[in-house]
Design a protein around this motif. Structure first.
Motif: not given
Length: 64
Positions: A47-49, A58-61, A52-55, A16-17
């Motif tokens: 970038d945010v999407r 799946l900790a990012i909604s 989330a996709a590469v996490c 995410c970073v």
């Protein structure tokens, strides 16, 4: 856009970073996700999407 992170799911991979460093950081103690901006500006949406996709955990909604 509103971002929600579940630090309990986070595996500290740091993807995410790498994808959105203006929105995410990592905790110095355990490397888990730290949300810097819950409501980032529209220009960071892609970038945010991606973050989330590469996490892997799946900790990012994202709430649109």
């Amino acid at each position: 856009m509103r971002i929600v992170v579940d630090a309990d799911k986070c595996v500290a991979a740091g993807q995410c970073v790498a994808a959105a460093m203006d929105v995410f950081d990592q905790n110095d103690q355990d490397g888990t996700v730290v949300l810097l901006d819950q409501n980032p500006p529209p220009e960071l949406a892609e970038d945010v999407r991606n973050a989330a996709a590469v996490c892997p955990a799946l900790a990012i909604s994202i709430e649109e």
